[in-house]
Structures are given as C-alpha cells and as structure tokens.
Write a protein that holds these residues in place. Sequence first.
Motif, mmCIF file in Angstrom:
data_model
loop_
_atom_site.group_PDB
_atom_site.id
_atom_site.type_symbol
_atom_site.label_atom_id
_atom_site.label_comp_id
_atom_site.label_asym_id
_atom_site.label_seq_id
_atom_site.Cartn_x
_atom_site.Cartn_y
_atom_site.Cartn_z
ATOM 1 N N PRO A 1 0.828 -1.212 0.000
ATOM 2 C CA PRO A 1 0.000 0.000 0.000
ATOM 3 C C PRO A 1 0.858 1.257 0.000
ATOM 4 O O PRO A 1 1.917 1.300 0.637
ATOM 5 N N VAL A 2 0.432 2.268 -0.722
ATOM 6 C CA VAL A 2 1.098 3.563 -0.663
ATOM 7 C C VAL A 2 0.789 4.176 0.698
ATOM 8 O O VAL A 2 -0.371 4.258 1.105
ATOM 9 N N VAL A 3 1.813 4.575 1.406
ATOM 10 C CA VAL A 3 1.635 5.150 2.738
ATOM 11 C C VAL A 3 1.217 6.605 2.588
ATOM 12 O O VAL A 3 1.959 7.426 2.050
ATOM 13 N N ASP A 4 0.012 6.926 3.051
ATOM 14 C CA ASP A 4 -0.461 8.303 2.939
ATOM 15 C C ASP A 4 -0.177 9.068 4.226
ATOM 16 O O ASP A 4 0.483 8.564 5.139
ATOM 17 N N ASP A 5 -0.695 10.293 4.310
ATOM 18 C CA ASP A 5 -0.388 11.161 5.441
ATOM 19 C C ASP A 5 -1.006 10.672 6.745
ATOM 20 O O ASP A 5 -0.661 11.156 7.832
ATOM 21 N N ASN A 6 -1.946 9.718 6.655
ATOM 22 C CA ASN A 6 -2.587 9.214 7.862
ATOM 23 C C ASN A 6 -1.808 8.081 8.508
ATOM 24 O O ASN A 6 -2.181 7.592 9.565
ATOM 25 N N ILE A 7 -0.721 7.639 7.860
ATOM 26 C CA ILE A 7 0.070 6.517 8.365
ATOM 27 C C ILE A 7 1.487 7.005 8.650
ATOM 28 O O ILE A 7 2.147 7.533 7.760
ATOM 29 N N GLU A 8 1.918 6.832 9.866
ATOM 30 C CA GLU A 8 3.240 7.303 10.273
ATOM 31 C C GLU A 8 4.256 6.168 10.170
ATOM 32 O O GLU A 8 4.127 5.140 10.835
ATOM 33 N N GLN B 1 16.729 13.081 -10.447
ATOM 34 C CA GLN B 1 17.247 12.373 -9.287
ATOM 35 C C GLN B 1 16.462 12.738 -8.032
ATOM 36 O O GLN B 1 16.174 11.872 -7.194
ATOM 37 N N HIS B 2 16.078 14.010 -7.903
ATOM 38 C CA HIS B 2 15.289 14.438 -6.742
ATOM 39 C C HIS B 2 13.954 13.705 -6.708
ATOM 40 O O HIS B 2 13.507 13.224 -5.663
ATOM 41 N N GLN B 3 13.318 13.595 -7.856
ATOM 42 C CA GLN B 3 12.048 12.879 -7.952
ATOM 43 C C GLN B 3 12.245 11.404 -7.616
ATOM 44 O O GLN B 3 11.419 10.793 -6.926
ATOM 45 N N ASN B 4 13.342 10.826 -8.071
ATOM 46 C CA ASN B 4 13.616 9.429 -7.799
ATOM 47 C C ASN B 4 13.821 9.165 -6.317
ATOM 48 O O ASN B 4 13.389 8.130 -5.793
ATOM 49 N N ARG B 5 14.497 10.076 -5.630
ATOM 50 C CA ARG B 5 14.673 9.922 -4.185
ATOM 51 C C ARG B 5 13.320 9.886 -3.469
ATOM 52 O O ARG B 5 13.079 9.066 -2.586
ATOM 53 N N ASP B 6 12.440 10.783 -3.875
ATOM 54 C CA ASP B 6 11.120 10.875 -3.250
ATOM 55 C C ASP B 6 10.303 9.614 -3.528
ATOM 56 O O ASP B 6 9.679 9.045 -2.619
ATOM 57 N N ILE B 7 10.325 9.160 -4.780
ATOM 58 C CA ILE B 7 9.570 7.963 -5.150
ATOM 59 C C ILE B 7 10.102 6.746 -4.405
ATOM 60 O O ILE B 7 9.340 5.932 -3.864
ATOM 61 N N ALA B 8 11.431 6.598 -4.378
ATOM 62 C CA ALA B 8 12.038 5.435 -3.732
ATOM 63 C C ALA B 8 11.768 5.434 -2.226
ATOM 64 O O ALA B 8 11.504 4.385 -1.635
ATOM 65 N N MET B 9 11.818 6.607 -1.594
ATOM 66 C CA MET B 9 11.565 6.665 -0.156
ATOM 67 C C MET B 9 10.111 6.305 0.157
ATOM 68 O O MET B 9 9.818 5.600 1.134
ATOM 69 N N LYS B 10 9.185 6.767 -0.676
ATOM 70 C CA LYS B 10 7.780 6.399 -0.469
ATOM 71 C C LYS B 10 7.590 4.900 -0.644
ATOM 72 O O LYS B 10 6.836 4.263 0.099
ATOM 73 N N ALA B 11 8.279 4.336 -1.631
ATOM 74 C CA ALA B 11 8.180 2.895 -1.856
ATOM 75 C C ALA B 11 8.745 2.119 -0.670
ATOM 76 O O ALA B 11 8.190 1.100 -0.253
ATOM 77 N N LEU B 12 9.850 2.603 -0.113
ATOM 78 C CA LEU B 12 10.442 1.953 1.055
ATOM 79 C C LEU B 12 9.488 1.986 2.243
ATOM 80 O O LEU B 12 9.283 0.974 2.927
ATOM 81 N N LYS B 13 8.886 3.140 2.485
ATOM 82 C CA LYS B 13 7.941 3.250 3.604
ATOM 83 C C LYS B 13 6.761 2.309 3.406
ATOM 84 O O LYS B 13 6.263 1.711 4.368
ATOM 85 N N SER B 14 6.329 2.166 2.165
ATOM 86 C CA SER B 14 5.219 1.255 1.886
ATOM 87 C C SER B 14 5.614 -0.193 2.167
ATOM 88 O O SER B 14 4.834 -0.968 2.711
ATOM 89 N N ARG B 15 6.846 -0.552 1.794
ATOM 90 C CA ARG B 15 7.317 -1.918 2.056
ATOM 91 C C ARG B 15 7.386 -2.177 3.560
ATOM 92 O O ARG B 15 6.998 -3.245 4.037
ATOM 93 N N LEU B 16 7.890 -1.195 4.312
ATOM 94 C CA LEU B 16 7.992 -1.349 5.765
ATOM 95 C C LEU B 16 6.610 -1.435 6.401
ATOM 96 O O LEU B 16 6.380 -2.210 7.334
ATOM 97 N N TYR B 17 5.676 -0.650 5.864
ATOM 98 C CA TYR B 17 4.321 -0.693 6.388
ATOM 99 C C TYR B 17 3.670 -2.039 6.087
ATOM 100 O O TYR B 17 2.955 -2.605 6.923
ATOM 101 N N GLN B 18 3.934 -2.576 4.895
ATOM 102 C CA GLN B 18 3.387 -3.892 4.550
ATOM 103 C C GLN B 18 3.914 -4.959 5.502
ATOM 104 O O GLN B 18 3.174 -5.873 5.899
#
Length: 374
Positions: free
Chosen positions: A222-229, A277-294
């Motif tokens: 799942p994509v981690v939204d602002d409601n998930i820390e 590269q800036h966009q890639n950092r943001d995308i990759a970090m969101k993906a990482l948070k989603s993996r950790l949340y999963q």
Amino acid sequence: MRAEIQNSVDAIQKSLNLLAQRMDRDTAPHRLEEFNARVEDPTLWDDPDAAQKLMRDRQLLVDAMANYDRIRQELDDNVELIEMGEMEDDAEVVAEAESALLALQKTAAQKELEALLDGEADGNDTFLEINAGAGGTESCDWANMLARMYVRWAEKKGYKVELQSEQSGDEAGIKSAAYKISGHNAYGWLKSESGVHRLVRISPFDSQAKRHTSFTSVKVYPVVDDNIEIDVNPSDIRLDTYRSSGAGGQHVNTTDSAVRITHLPTGIVVTSSEKSQHQNRDIAMKALKSRLYQMELDKRSALVNEAHENAGDAGWGNQIRSYVLQPYQMVKDLRTGFETSDTKGVLDGDLDGLMAATLAMAVSGKSRAEANAE
C-alpha cells in the motif's frame, strides 16, 4: 416463484447478511448518532487530520447503511410484486419484477465485494512489483504479459497507472517492473495478487514448439499516505545513484539520476529511474515506507503473513495461481480453488472474479470449495 428467481432472492439475502455483518448493523444507528454529535463539535477542525478521518469514517457508515436499506427495500418490493402478479395472473408484472431482481442480484454482489475492502489500508493507492523468476527469456516474457494484464485491469477500473521503474529482459520481455496504481481501493483489490504466478504454454521462443513452464513473482504494497506514520532512521539506509538503462538513442540517460535505496536492517531494496534524481529519491523513499508498512500489516494478519511467506522464490512449489494455455485452457487460483477457462479474458485484465474469491476467503477463512460444500 420460479427456482431461478428463488435462487436470486437467496443470493441477495446472503449479500445482505454479509453487508449487515460487515457494518455491524445492530450498532450502526448508535454509531452514526455519535459521529453526528462529534461533527457538531466546534473544535472538530482544530485537528484537521483527525477531522478528515472522522468525516471519512462517517461517510463510509452512511453509505453502508444506505446501500443495505436500498437493497433490502428493493428486494421486498419486487418479491411482493411477483407474489401479487402470480395471484392476479399478470405475467407482465411478474416478468418486470423478476428482471429487476436479477439486476439487483448483481448490484448486491458488487456491494458485498466492496464491503470486504474495509482493511486498514484497503482504500489506499498501491505499489505493484513484478519480477521474472525461473525460466530465463520465457519468464521475462511472462513478466511482461503479467504487467500488461495488471495495467489493463487497472485501466478498466479507471485507475491511474504510473511506471516507476523497469528493467528489460536480455532477449524479450522484462526482468522487473514497478508501478504505482492510484484509485479508491487499489490496494484492497490488488493485495491478494502477491505471490508467484505460473504459466504453462507452447513457447514462442522454442523452434521445436515444446511446452514450457515459467514463473514470475508479484508483490503488492500500500502507498503510505499522510494518515500513516512510518519513521525511517537515516542511518538505516544506503542511497546509491546509477545510470538507468533505456531504449537508447537521444533519450538515453547520460547522468547518474536513477536511485537505489537499501534498508539495511531488513535488506529491502527499492529503485526508481525517472529523469529527475530528486524525484527518484522521493519515489524510492515512499516505496520503502510502503514496504515497511506492509511488513507491519503482515505481522498483524496471519493470512497475509502466510501468503507472503509462501511467495518465496519464483519457482516450483511457491505459486498462488496457475495459467495453463496448453494442452488446455485454464486459470486456477490454488488458494481458493476458483478457476476459469477464459484465459484470454484474464490476461486482458478480467481479474475481479479471482480477486473476489480471495477477498471472500480472507473474511470467512474458507476457500470457495469449502464454502460451497456447506
């Protein structure tokens, strides 16, 4: 009442029972009163995040109650019309009411499926990863077929599909691909697709036209939204940049703009290869948070945890679904027993039946075969 119509009535009643169970109908009116009282609180919007969650939860309850009441009323009305029509020997009234009941059955079944999507992150957008497994070129082609299947499915749902990264196969297809799929309940629908998918077919790459078996793994987060820390310690990650590969020509990347993030405690690796590269950092970090949340969701859910543990490597013994194109046509989900001979439809994105069976099993704890046996 004809047997076909009685079966339709029974199916609608079954859907109503599930809808009542999912929203806890006995307490629903009281909970709505509580929601309404809190909405009237003048301090509600002092905490915007909490207020938005409250309004979402209230609306979900209002919609659930309205759907139940509407289906219940339409069922009662049309059953009464059929009984009256039969008593008065009015074939036209009976036919209209029967037609309405058959349409209502489809509506009730759809609302039943939507009611199953009430998990903590089911309403979120989702990341979908596809990785070719055992089978070389065959599996790379199979991975490409699966990617097309999911994109087609998402487009039919009206979802937005964004390619995050892709690695081409050496000869054909893709070694891997990652997508972000955005739309209401995107994760709820796709979460059951995590696992290994097996294909049996006559190989288009084999000059002797032999049958081949290929494997590809699918992972959904799942994509981690602002409601998930989700907190990520900067010292727990390693960030690497590299030159992404493309199709060549004038648009090939000439700078190290692609980003790879490795989460050291878990070994999770995520990548993004857009132009910035800036966009890639943001995308990759969101993906990482989603993996950790999963991972956290997996700990809480024995069913989801079992599904991910069983995913393992993309090879024999780990598959959740088989797609057989030769010597016969059949797609079968090995968890639920759901099967269909419409292989072309499935590969063109007609996945709702397969997904629905898994969702139903997740709620009941029983496979389709077990439920039918009762």
